[in-house]
Design an enzyme around this catalytic site. Sequence first.
Site, PDB file in Angstrom:
ATOM      1  N   SER A 117      -6.172   2.257  -6.068  1.00  0.00           N
ATOM      2  CA  SER A 117      -5.995   2.031  -4.630  1.00  0.00           C
ATOM      3  C   SER A 117      -5.673   0.593  -4.247  1.00  0.00           C
ATOM      4  O   SER A 117      -5.318   0.344  -3.092  1.00  0.00           O
ATOM      5  CB  SER A 117      -7.256   2.458  -3.886  1.00  0.00           C
ATOM      6  OG  SER A 117      -7.285   3.850  -3.785  1.00  0.00           O
ATOM      7  N   LYS A 165      -2.404   0.193  -2.707  1.00  0.00           N
ATOM      8  CA  LYS A 165      -2.134   0.582  -1.311  1.00  0.00           C
ATOM      9  C   LYS A 165      -1.775  -0.644  -0.466  1.00  0.00           C
ATOM     10  O   LYS A 165      -1.014  -0.542   0.492  1.00  0.00           O
ATOM     11  CB  LYS A 165      -3.355   1.295  -0.717  1.00  0.00           C
ATOM     12  CG  LYS A 165      -3.551   2.681  -1.314  1.00  0.00           C
ATOM     13  CD  LYS A 165      -4.849   3.337  -0.881  1.00  0.00           C
ATOM     14  CE  LYS A 165      -4.970   4.718  -1.515  1.00  0.00           C
ATOM     15  NZ  LYS A 165      -6.319   5.233  -1.536  1.00  0.00           N
ATOM     16  N   TYR A 210       3.104   8.583  -4.348  1.00  0.00           N
ATOM     17  CA  TYR A 210       1.729   8.085  -4.194  1.00  0.00           C
ATOM     18  C   TYR A 210       0.997   7.993  -5.545  1.00  0.00           C
ATOM     19  O   TYR A 210       0.381   6.980  -5.870  1.00  0.00           O
ATOM     20  CB  TYR A 210       0.971   9.000  -3.219  1.00  0.00           C
ATOM     21  CG  TYR A 210      -0.509   8.710  -3.142  1.00  0.00           C
ATOM     22  CD1 TYR A 210      -0.999   7.678  -2.359  1.00  0.00           C
ATOM     23  CD2 TYR A 210      -1.427   9.469  -3.875  1.00  0.00           C
ATOM     24  CE1 TYR A 210      -2.358   7.391  -2.300  1.00  0.00           C
ATOM     25  CE2 TYR A 210      -2.788   9.193  -3.823  1.00  0.00           C
ATOM     26  CZ  TYR A 210      -3.244   8.155  -3.044  1.00  0.00           C
ATOM     27  OH  TYR A 210      -4.590   7.864  -2.999  1.00  0.00           O
ATOM     28  N   TYR A 221     -13.662   1.239   1.872  1.00  0.00           N
ATOM     29  CA  TYR A 221     -14.046   2.545   2.431  1.00  0.00           C
ATOM     30  C   TYR A 221     -15.360   2.450   3.183  1.00  0.00           C
ATOM     31  O   TYR A 221     -15.533   1.547   3.993  1.00  0.00           O
ATOM     32  CB  TYR A 221     -14.093   3.613   1.322  1.00  0.00           C
ATOM     33  CG  TYR A 221     -12.909   3.470   0.404  1.00  0.00           C
ATOM     34  CD1 TYR A 221     -11.626   3.683   0.889  1.00  0.00           C
ATOM     35  CD2 TYR A 221     -13.048   3.060  -0.915  1.00  0.00           C
ATOM     36  CE1 TYR A 221     -10.523   3.513   0.070  1.00  0.00           C
ATOM     37  CE2 TYR A 221     -11.942   2.898  -1.735  1.00  0.00           C
ATOM     38  CZ  TYR A 221     -10.695   3.128  -1.232  1.00  0.00           C
ATOM     39  OH  TYR A 221      -9.612   2.955  -2.033  1.00  0.00           O
ATOM     40  N   VAL A 248     -10.383   2.926  -7.930  1.00  0.00           N
ATOM     41  CA  VAL A 248     -11.281   3.707  -8.794  1.00  0.00           C
ATOM     42  C   VAL A 248     -11.087   3.429 -10.283  1.00  0.00           C
ATOM     43  O   VAL A 248     -11.849   3.935 -11.105  1.00  0.00           O
ATOM     44  CB  VAL A 248     -11.220   5.240  -8.557  1.00  0.00           C
ATOM     45  CG1 VAL A 248     -11.852   5.627  -7.245  1.00  0.00           C
ATOM     46  CG2 VAL A 248      -9.816   5.767  -8.683  1.00  0.00           C
TER      47      VAL A 248
HETATM   48  N1  GLN Z   1      -5.402   7.616  -6.951  1.00  0.00           N
HETATM   49  C1  GLN Z   1      -6.749   7.648  -6.435  1.00  0.00           C
HETATM   50  C2  GLN Z   1      -6.890   8.840  -5.491  1.00  0.00           C
HETATM   51  O1  GLN Z   1      -5.973   9.107  -4.773  1.00  0.00           O
HETATM   52  C3  GLN Z   1      -7.026   6.375  -5.719  1.00  0.00           C
HETATM   53  C4  GLN Z   1      -8.411   6.303  -5.145  1.00  0.00           C
HETATM   54  C5  GLN Z   1      -9.037   4.937  -5.228  1.00  0.00           C
HETATM   55  O2  GLN Z   1      -8.653   4.094  -6.043  1.00  0.00           O
HETATM   56  N2  GLN Z   1     -10.079   4.728  -4.450  1.00  0.00           N
HETATM   57  O3  GLN Z   1      -7.883   9.501  -5.466  1.00  0.00           O
END
Ligand code: GLN
Length: 308
Positions: free
Chosen positions: A67, A70, A192, A244, A262
């Site tokens: 993430s 992003k 994505y 988050y 993650v």
């Molecule tokens: N690719 C992961 C997902 O979409 C990214 C989530 C994350 O890094 N928090 O669940």
Amino acid sequence: MDKATNYQEIIDEIFSSIKAEENNGQVAQYIPELAKIDPNKFGIYLQTINNEGFSAGDWNAKFSIQSISKVLGLSLAYKILGDKIWERVGVEPTGNPFNSLIQLETDQGIPRNPLINGGAMVICDMLFSHLNNPLPDFLDFVKQIGKNDKINYSEAIAKSEKSVGYRNIALCNFIKSFGNLENNPEEVLNFYFNMCSLEMTCQELAQTFLFLADDNFRTNEDKRILSMSQAKRINAIMQTCGFYDESGEFSFKVGLPGKSGVGGGILALHPDKYCIAVWSPKLNQKGNSYRGMKFLERFTTKTESSIF
Ligand code: GLN
């Protein structure tokens, strides 16, 4: 005395004290390829805007930035489309997990911010519509800001996530049902998952984010990426939404804009000073690196370098 002169000493000291403590949490299990990562990996890289680097542990090993990407997708969409992006995605923290579906129903398919999964999918949809060759063009952008040709997607990780991506598939289709996607959900999801699969070392990650920390940043082609106002806004979103439902806690304990993934990576930055990347795969209950959070809390405390 300027604390900056002590960076290496402080990093070494915190690194060894955390290594000696219990390594709590769990490596992300829901993406099979990520579940295989050695849970004891632990790396740090600090890159100052004056081109100094300080490091510890596994700072030179590639990992999945997930993430954290992003922010890079958001930056490119903001560069191309400007303030129009805010018609389709908000700037408010959610207080919910990164893959939650709950608010989307009441918010009529407009995700609360671009750093949760739904928001990032809307950004991916914008990029998919505006780039000629979405995946290669996005990678070129990342290489340009990182001044690094060795950055790439991981096909294995993208494929692995796609094979079990039921919740993300649901999210993307849900957004489409509200009319907030121009493209086919399958194409948006493919973009994505690949974006999330980008791999970098701690050093590459810290260097790639310099464009948000250094007002004078220029690419090798002498190009500016974002205006100062745009960079400020992206930092503000990282500050309020980067972790988050633990964003408040990160702000409270670390006091820097940042973003987690993650894969166990965290990128944090101090405007006009530095970018720091920490990687340790075991995650706490909110999906953020257990050791990464701990390291950064001690780091900004010892260096007295939180933005507050
Ligand atoms: N690719 C992961 C997902 O979409 C990214 C989530 C994350 O890094 N928090 O669940």
